[in-house]
Design an enzyme around this catalytic site. Sequence first.
Site, PDB file in Angstrom:
ATOM      1  N   ASP A 161       5.686   4.687   5.075  1.00 57.34           N
ATOM      2  CA  ASP A 161       6.625   3.735   5.675  1.00 57.34           C
ATOM      3  C   ASP A 161       6.823   2.503   4.788  1.00 57.34           C
ATOM      4  O   ASP A 161       7.694   1.673   5.057  1.00 57.34           O
ATOM      5  CB  ASP A 161       6.189   3.327   7.100  1.00 57.34           C
ATOM      6  CG  ASP A 161       4.760   2.821   7.191  1.00 57.34           C
ATOM      7  OD1 ASP A 161       3.907   3.285   6.397  1.00 57.34           O
ATOM      8  OD2 ASP A 161       4.489   1.965   8.050  1.00 57.34           O
ATOM      9  N   HIS A 162       6.054   2.403   3.714  1.00 58.54           N
ATOM     10  CA  HIS A 162       6.198   1.262   2.804  1.00 58.54           C
ATOM     11  C   HIS A 162       6.767   1.645   1.435  1.00 58.54           C
ATOM     12  O   HIS A 162       7.130   0.771   0.654  1.00 58.54           O
ATOM     13  CB  HIS A 162       4.846   0.553   2.643  1.00 58.54           C
ATOM     14  CG  HIS A 162       4.323   0.031   3.948  1.00 58.54           C
ATOM     15  ND1 HIS A 162       4.366  -1.299   4.280  1.00 58.54           N
ATOM     16  CD2 HIS A 162       3.816   0.673   5.032  1.00 58.54           C
ATOM     17  CE1 HIS A 162       3.885  -1.461   5.510  1.00 58.54           C
ATOM     18  NE2 HIS A 162       3.542  -0.274   5.987  1.00 58.54           N
ATOM     19  N   ASP A 192      -0.464  -4.081   5.766  1.00 58.31           N
ATOM     20  CA  ASP A 192      -1.100  -3.640   7.016  1.00 58.31           C
ATOM     21  C   ASP A 192      -2.591  -3.979   6.952  1.00 58.31           C
ATOM     22  O   ASP A 192      -3.251  -3.727   5.944  1.00 58.31           O
ATOM     23  CB  ASP A 192      -0.948  -2.127   7.179  1.00 58.31           C
ATOM     24  CG  ASP A 192       0.506  -1.721   7.355  1.00 58.31           C
ATOM     25  OD1 ASP A 192       1.389  -2.594   7.232  1.00 58.31           O
ATOM     26  OD2 ASP A 192       0.753  -0.531   7.613  1.00 58.31           O
ATOM     27  N   HIS A 244       6.299  -5.568  11.629  1.00 62.29           N
ATOM     28  CA  HIS A 244       5.624  -4.271  11.607  1.00 62.29           C
ATOM     29  C   HIS A 244       5.172  -3.903  13.014  1.00 62.29           C
ATOM     30  O   HIS A 244       4.002  -3.629  13.271  1.00 62.29           O
ATOM     31  CB  HIS A 244       4.434  -4.341  10.626  1.00 62.29           C
ATOM     32  CG  HIS A 244       3.904  -3.010  10.181  1.00 62.29           C
ATOM     33  ND1 HIS A 244       2.919  -2.345  10.862  1.00 62.29           N
ATOM     34  CD2 HIS A 244       4.208  -2.234   9.120  1.00 62.29           C
ATOM     35  CE1 HIS A 244       2.636  -1.211  10.233  1.00 62.29           C
ATOM     36  NE2 HIS A 244       3.404  -1.118   9.180  1.00 62.29           N
ATOM     37  N   HIS A 273      -7.701  -2.213   5.408  1.00 62.34           N
ATOM     38  CA  HIS A 273      -6.816  -1.258   6.078  1.00 62.34           C
ATOM     39  C   HIS A 273      -7.423   0.126   5.852  1.00 62.34           C
ATOM     40  O   HIS A 273      -8.502   0.234   5.264  1.00 62.34           O
ATOM     41  CB  HIS A 273      -5.399  -1.393   5.477  1.00 62.34           C
ATOM     42  CG  HIS A 273      -4.348  -0.595   6.184  1.00 62.34           C
ATOM     43  ND1 HIS A 273      -4.209  -0.580   7.549  1.00 62.34           N
ATOM     44  CD2 HIS A 273      -3.347   0.213   5.713  1.00 62.34           C
ATOM     45  CE1 HIS A 273      -3.195   0.213   7.873  1.00 62.34           C
ATOM     46  NE2 HIS A 273      -2.653   0.708   6.785  1.00 62.34           N
ATOM     47  N   HIS A 296       0.855  -1.195   0.000  1.00 60.02           N
ATOM     48  CA  HIS A 296       0.000   0.000   0.000  1.00 60.02           C
ATOM     49  C   HIS A 296       0.885   1.236   0.000  1.00 60.02           C
ATOM     50  O   HIS A 296       2.095   1.151   0.156  1.00 60.02           O
ATOM     51  CB  HIS A 296      -0.979  -0.012   1.172  1.00 60.02           C
ATOM     52  CG  HIS A 296      -0.349   0.060   2.532  1.00 60.02           C
ATOM     53  ND1 HIS A 296       0.518  -0.896   3.004  1.00 60.02           N
ATOM     54  CD2 HIS A 296      -0.463   0.983   3.523  1.00 60.02           C
ATOM     55  CE1 HIS A 296       0.896  -0.584   4.228  1.00 60.02           C
ATOM     56  NE2 HIS A 296       0.336   0.563   4.569  1.00 60.02           N
TER      57      HIS A 296
HETATM   58 ZN   LIG Z   1       2.690   0.459   7.753  1.00 60.55          ZN
END
Ligand SMILES: [Zn+2]
Length: 387
Positions: free
Chosen positions: A105-106, A283, A341, A212, A101
């Site tokens: 942070d990804h 996530d 994570h 998510h 996604h």
């Molecule tokens: Zn994340």
Amino acid sequence: MHYLNGGLSLLIIFLSITEGTATNNLSSHIYESTDFGDYKGMQLCFLGTSSSIPTLRRNTSCLALRLDRVTYLFDCGEGVQKQLYKTPFRFGSIGSIFITHMHGDHVFGLPGVLSGLGMTTNKSERINIYGPEGLRMYIRTILNGCFGRVFSKYAVHELKIGKKPKAGRKRTKEADRHEDEVAGQDFYASSEGIWDIFEDNQYTVKAGLVQHSVPCWGYIVEEKARPGRFSVDRARELGIRPGGNYALLQQGHSITLKDGQKIVPSDVLGHSRRGRKIVILGDTYNSSSLLMAAKGADVLVHECTVLEEEASEAVFRHHSTATMAGKFARAIGTRCLVLTHFGCKFEGRMDHVQRSVKAAQIAFGSKKVIAAKDFLAITVCQTDEPS
Ligand SMILES: [Zn+2]
Ligand SMILES: *[C@@H]1O[C@H](CO)[C@@H](O)[C@H](O)[C@H]1NC(C)=O
Ligand SMILES: *[C@@H]1O[C@H](CO)[C@@H](O)[C@H](O)[C@H]1NC(C)=O
Ligand SMILES: *[C@@H]1O[C@H](CO)[C@@H](O)[C@H](O)[C@H]1NC(C)=O
Ligand SMILES: *[C@@H]1O[C@H](CO)[C@@H](O)[C@H](O)[C@H]1NC(C)=O
């Protein structure tokens, strides 16, 4: 640490030792490797295991899956390039990058990795990037804005939500395509809600939408079944001479012996052997859409952002606790579960990590749970189990 009393510092030392040395046997064919060198054709290498922001002990999300001829990256948080330099596998072996996604942070490490690939390797094959709608424009904007180049060339394949447009409709404008970008494909879900995004003679990769706060996918990498073991004894009994005929039978062809006897592969081969299956979820607070597709995984990689104590907030925060991960692990009957994570409240708190592992074990109904840390390697060997 000098002001802590002796008992507490001993406890801390004990925790850090158990954290560093455990060689976890997760199944007859899956185990935690002490280093990346112990490679048996499939290995998961955790390069970042923190949620949201890098911490002192963890970098943001990135997971490398090393396969026979290629390395796949799943998500690409900041700092991935330096993490990659610390592994023995070549930067140039990265063939595809899968993004779960679009949260920072990804994906904040992605432009750096793409630019770095061009500078450090002579990669001649283009790199394929798979992920949500918006990924193509994100990469284009950053590379164009920074005069970045990707000498190996790259393609972005987007997973689209909704119905596939009717054939004949004009494709969206590609005017701003980056000079190193080649046209990517758009993928739509099958009637079962699964995106079939890759297949070669050895592996398939599928994706499914998990719940998510933004569109987010889980990926399933599955190795194809292998032919059964060749029984030399059986072949001898049937009067087949070693040599070319053995190879033909092994490759699935029937043969006819000089005396006219017809031999089919199943006469000399055992049951076909199942391939390995890895499930890597983005996530999520609910990944029930992948229940069927993820069944029988060897390894499930599941997020664990939320502390058990804060379970009541998990769905509201669009993330999972270890118990939620354990329940999904049980539902799909995976061989083992890797938690990753971790939220910032886990930072420096091995007690929280260990409690989460316990909670996941209880929900999973199995001891085969491990908490990821940066540079954890999990080796998955081939198995002779029937397909
Ligand atoms: Zn994340
Ligand atoms: C790991 O444990 C399994 C049982 O869970 C056992 O069959 C296997 O031989 C062990 N493997 C190693 C390498 O110790
Ligand atoms: C996070 O990444 C940086 C850069 O590669 C590295 O120096 C550091 O050791 C990493 N952190 C951990 C806990 O591995
Ligand atoms: C790339 O290939 C060229 C010619 O094949 C060679 O001269 C050069 O050193 C290579 N560069 C790297 C970074 O491997
Ligand atoms: C997950 O989502 C599905 C589909 O929306 C729903 O049926 C199921 O009850 C949810 N599971 C949990 C644990 O909330």
